[in-house]
Write a protein that holds these residues in place. Sequence first.
Motif: not given
Length: 77
Positions: A35-37, A40
């Motif tokens: 995921g982006c950071a 997820q």
Amino acid sequence: MPDAVNLTDSARRHMESLIEKQGQPVVRLQVKGGGCAGFQYEWKMSDSKEFDDEVIKLSNGEFAIDAQSLLFVIGTE
């Protein structure tokens, strides 16, 4: 003892609604890598919980967080 995470009234109602609509008694949260950071958040419905899950009772079922994921969400709302 307080719950590991604090459910807002809105979140509690939403999970209870999902349990009613889906016909499965457990809402599960699992945190996975990616995921982006870097993480997820996977939500799914289940018929059962695992022995090491952190469980929060709902009016019509349960909210379960697996032991590994709990480390990432403990204390959140």
